[in-house]
Design an enzyme around this catalytic site. Structure first.
Site, PDB file in Angstrom:
ATOM      1  N   CYS A   1      61.699 107.059  58.167  1.00  0.00           N
ATOM      2  CA  CYS A   1      60.849 108.005  58.239  1.00  0.00           C
ATOM      3  C   CYS A   1      61.474 109.597  58.064  1.00  0.00           C
ATOM      4  CB  CYS A   1      59.761 108.054  59.343  1.00  0.00           C
ATOM      5  SG  CYS A   1      60.733 108.332  60.988  1.00  0.00           S
TER       6      CYS A   1
ATOM      7  N   ASP B   1      64.399 100.177  61.961  1.00  0.00           N
ATOM      8  CA  ASP B   1      63.296 101.085  61.683  1.00  0.00           C
ATOM      9  C   ASP B   1      63.460 102.311  62.710  1.00  0.00           C
ATOM     10  OD1 ASP B   1      60.966 102.648  60.814  1.00  0.00           O
ATOM     11  OD2 ASP B   1      59.560 101.025  61.489  1.00  0.00           O
TER      12      ASP B   1
HETATM   13  N1  SAH Z   1      59.120  99.291  63.708  1.00  0.00           N
HETATM   14  C1  SAH Z   1      57.929  99.608  64.338  1.00  0.00           C
HETATM   15  C2  SAH Z   1      58.250 101.042  65.338  1.00  0.00           C
HETATM   16  C3  SAH Z   1      59.003 101.953  64.475  1.00  0.00           C
HETATM   17  S1  SAH Z   1      59.056 103.393  65.282  1.00  0.00           S
HETATM   18  C4  SAH Z   1      56.672  99.860  63.357  1.00  0.00           C
HETATM   19  O1  SAH Z   1      56.970  99.692  62.291  1.00  0.00           O
HETATM   20  O2  SAH Z   1      55.553  99.950  64.066  1.00  0.00           O
HETATM   21  C5  SAH Z   1      60.644 103.377  66.107  1.00  0.00           C
HETATM   22  C6  SAH Z   1      60.710 102.695  67.485  1.00  0.00           C
HETATM   23  O3  SAH Z   1      61.959 102.660  67.877  1.00  0.00           O
HETATM   24  C7  SAH Z   1      59.654 103.009  68.640  1.00  0.00           C
HETATM   25  O4  SAH Z   1      58.925 102.048  68.906  1.00  0.00           O
HETATM   26  C8  SAH Z   1      60.851 103.642  69.810  1.00  0.00           C
HETATM   27  O5  SAH Z   1      60.369 103.445  70.905  1.00  0.00           O
HETATM   28  C9  SAH Z   1      62.131 102.585  69.371  1.00  0.00           C
HETATM   29  N2  SAH Z   1      63.353 103.408  69.724  1.00  0.00           N
HETATM   30  C10 SAH Z   1      63.598 104.473  69.784  1.00  0.00           C
HETATM   31  N3  SAH Z   1      65.141 104.795  70.005  1.00  0.00           N
HETATM   32  C11 SAH Z   1      65.509 103.411  70.446  1.00  0.00           C
HETATM   33  C12 SAH Z   1      66.824 102.844  70.680  1.00  0.00           C
HETATM   34  N4  SAH Z   1      67.810 103.630  71.130  1.00  0.00           N
HETATM   35  N5  SAH Z   1      66.795 101.469  71.110  1.00  0.00           N
HETATM   36  C13 SAH Z   1      65.688 100.680  70.787  1.00  0.00           C
HETATM   37  N6  SAH Z   1      64.527 101.230  70.332  1.00  0.00           N
HETATM   38  C14 SAH Z   1      64.480 102.519  70.209  1.00  0.00           C
END
Ligand code: SAH
Length: 378
Positions: free
Chosen positions: A331, A304
């Protein structure tokens, strides 16, 4: 329903259209990218008052000598005053207006961007759809916010749903609303929401979907598309506070959540424990890097990523990890389409389900896409 502020308020892209027409437009965009693979957009039966995270800006109208509370006019920082926004939680709106009306009496000054004087800049509210509880953040340019004690007294007396009040100090000159300079002024540190029978604690800065009713459909679709039997090892990549993996945990043998934001990881660990989930663990770090570490394996990967989509490195290590199934929650259909090009080398796209998370407000579309490893299709 007709929005009274459509001419001035810059918050909604499609508020002048009929709801069905907005869905048709979104469907067309999906079909342009994915052809017949795109299922019909899953919309809302009642697409109003659905946002459970709201932000209001405050300013002072010197001409009419009154405080203005509302949204920015498109492309400017002029605040358009509004009493009834069609897409935001009604409870949150009532609270915002109650606060704005009290300010002169309590001699709390609103912030003036031009002169950089005054205190209160924004009112931010998060509400739990399951319980109705509200978390209020008063965003002030002034570290003290004179008059706050009286304000808290009035709010808590009149709004029993408010369970948590924070002060956020924001002296910045850009449009960021919440900084990490947060202090709890009153009540609980967290509020709790529930989805698919699981509870999640929310703090002011946690990433959490703004439309809880559609969020439920999104997660249900994601878990359904994974078609779990109970024996699978799953990875919840970009897991935020752990929502998707925890919702799927009853149907999996183990869950590994990967997230690079430290405080989100702490929330995920807490949420797993609070739900009695014993088969989940979490790693804080970059998803691509963790994927390529030794000993990481998965039958199903939920991913996600943010709007930019997955990085090349992530896709490369995902193809190496080679899970039987991938459920991509996106998204941004454009980056989803780009990333699918890479994944299609070894996977077949099974289903693409768009979900309308932001009725009227935005052209953005959330999508759940399932992919199955080619050699697993018989
Ligand atoms: N699955 C969750 C959050 C999705 S938003 C939900 O449904 O609520 C995307 C998330 O990815 C965010 O929390 C952000 O901090 C994280 N993120 C962004 N880049 C990342 C990366 N390179 N590695 C791990 N997490 C990451």
């Amino acid at each position: 329903m007709k929005c009274s502020y459509e001419k001035n308020c810059g918050s909604c892209d499609c508020i002048r259209m009929e709801y069905q027409a907005t869905l048709d437009l979104k469907q067309k965009r999906m079909e342009n990218l994915f052809g017949r693979d795109a299922l019909p957009v899953n919309g809302m039966n009642f697409p109003y008052y659905y946002r459970y995270k709201v932000t209001y800006a405050l300013s002072y109208d010197y001409e009419n000598r009154r405080i203005v509370c509302g949204k920015y006019k498109k492309g400017s920082h002029e605040v358009v005053s509004m009493d009834d926004c069609l897409i935001e939680s009604r409870d949150a709106q009532k609270l915002v207006h109650f606060i704005a009306e009290l300010l002169p009496q309590l001699k709390i000054k609103v912030y003036d961007e031009d002169t950089q004087t005054g205190s209160l800049r924004y009112i931010f509210i998060r509400q739990s759809f399951a319980t109705g509880d509200m978390m209020l953040v008063l965003v002030s340019a002034d570290s003290f916010l004179p008059g706050k004690n009286h304000l808290i007294e009035e709010i808590t007396k009149n709004f029993p749903k408010v369970k948590s009040i924070y002060l956020d100090i924001n002296k910045r000159t850009d449009s960021l609303v919440l900084t990490d300079e947060l202090t709890l002024l009153w009540g609980e540190k967290y509020i709790t929401d529930k989805v698919m029978g699981k509870k999640f604690r929310l703090s002011p800065l946690s990433f959490y979907q703004v439309n809880p009713q559609q969020m439920k459909k999104l997660y249900q679709t994601a878990v359904e598309f994974a078609d779990l039997s109970g024996t699978e090892k799953i990875i919840d990549a970009y897991c935020g506070i752990g929502t998707i993996g925890i919702c799927a945990s009853d149907k999996a043998s183990s869950v590994l959540g990967i997230e690079n934001n430290e405080s989100a990881v702490k929330d995920a660990v807490f949420n797993a424990k609070a739900n009695g989930v014993k088969n989940a663990r979490y790693i804080c770090g970059d998803a691509a890097e963790i994927f390529s570490e030794k000993g990481i394996e998965a039958d199903v990967v939920f991913m996600d990523p943010p709007r930019a989509g997955a990085s090349k490195e992530f896709l490369k290590s995902l193809l190496k990890l080679y899970p039987s199934k991938i459920v991509y929650i996106s998204c941004n259909p454009e980056t989803l389409s780009r990333d699918l090009e890479t994944l299609r080398r070894r996977y077949s796209v099974k289903k693409i389900q768009p979900v309308d998370m932001f009725p009227f407000a935005s052209e953005h579309i959330e999508t759940v896409c399932s992919l199955v490893r080619r050699d697993k299709i018989y």
